[in-house]
Write an enzyme that holds these catalytic residues in place. Structure first.
Site, PDB file in Angstrom:
ATOM      1  N   THR A   1       0.835  -1.131  -0.239  1.00  0.00           N
ATOM      2  CA  THR A   1       0.052  -0.084   0.012  1.00  0.00           C
ATOM      3  C   THR A   1       1.022   1.547   0.078  1.00  0.00           C
ATOM      4  OG1 THR A   1      -0.224   0.055   2.351  1.00  0.00           O
ATOM      5  CG2 THR A   1      -1.780  -1.276   1.426  1.00  0.00           C
ATOM      6  N   ASP A   2      -0.017   2.201  -0.296  1.00  0.00           N
ATOM      7  CA  ASP A   2       0.540   3.807  -0.188  1.00  0.00           C
ATOM      8  C   ASP A   2       0.689   4.407   1.320  1.00  0.00           C
ATOM      9  OD1 ASP A   2      -1.832   4.567  -0.184  1.00  0.00           O
ATOM     10  OD2 ASP A   2      -1.761   5.303  -2.359  1.00  0.00           O
ATOM     11  N   ALA A   3       1.086   5.558   1.439  1.00  0.00           N
ATOM     12  CA  ALA A   3       0.767   6.184   2.714  1.00  0.00           C
ATOM     13  C   ALA A   3      -0.513   6.217   3.233  1.00  0.00           C
ATOM     14  CB  ALA A   3       1.417   7.360   2.538  1.00  0.00           C
TER      15      ALA A   3
END
Length: 126
Positions: A10-12
């Site tokens: 995932t991203d942030a």
């Protein structure tokens, strides 16, 4: 094939990074070979991506359990075309149409019968 979304995917914001959908589909294609005691590449050849069309429809998030479905759309002597879908329960999140060419030493060759039998599992959309 089922895959869980981990933090590393995932991203942030906790949303699956777009390129990981391609990885999930690659894993699903490879798994057919591994389950049969084979590998996606051998002395007789290997598949490479020739064309790809992807549609991102809805995001997946950290912890989701995703199902990757693969359907064989076309078989030719040296290539196959697949439709792959990533779903969360009944919701379609991602789909791609991918054309894979079979090569040996960098040149297109006829797909061996043993490989055709393996990819035929996708005719039913598994």
């Amino acid at each position: 094939m089922k895959i869980r979304v981990y933090y590393e995917d995932t991203d942030a914001a906790g949303i699956v990074y777009y390129a990981n959908y391609l990885k999930y589909c690659e894993r699903a294609r490879s798994e057919v070979f591994f389950e049969a005691g084979e590998t996606p590449q051998s002395a007789s050849g290997y598949f490479v991506v020739k064309e790809l069309e992807a549609k991102y429809l809805s995001p997946a998030s950290l912890g989701d359990i995703l199902t990757i479905e693969t359907e064989l759309l076309e078989k030719r002597s040296a290539s196959i075309v697949l439709l792959q879908r990533v779903k969360k329960e009944a919701s379609l999140l991602f789909e791609m149409k991918i054309k894979l060419a079979y090569l040996h030493q960098g040149r297109p060759v006829k797909i061996p019968e043993k490989i055709y039998r393996l990819v035929s599992a996708w005719e039913s959309g598994e």
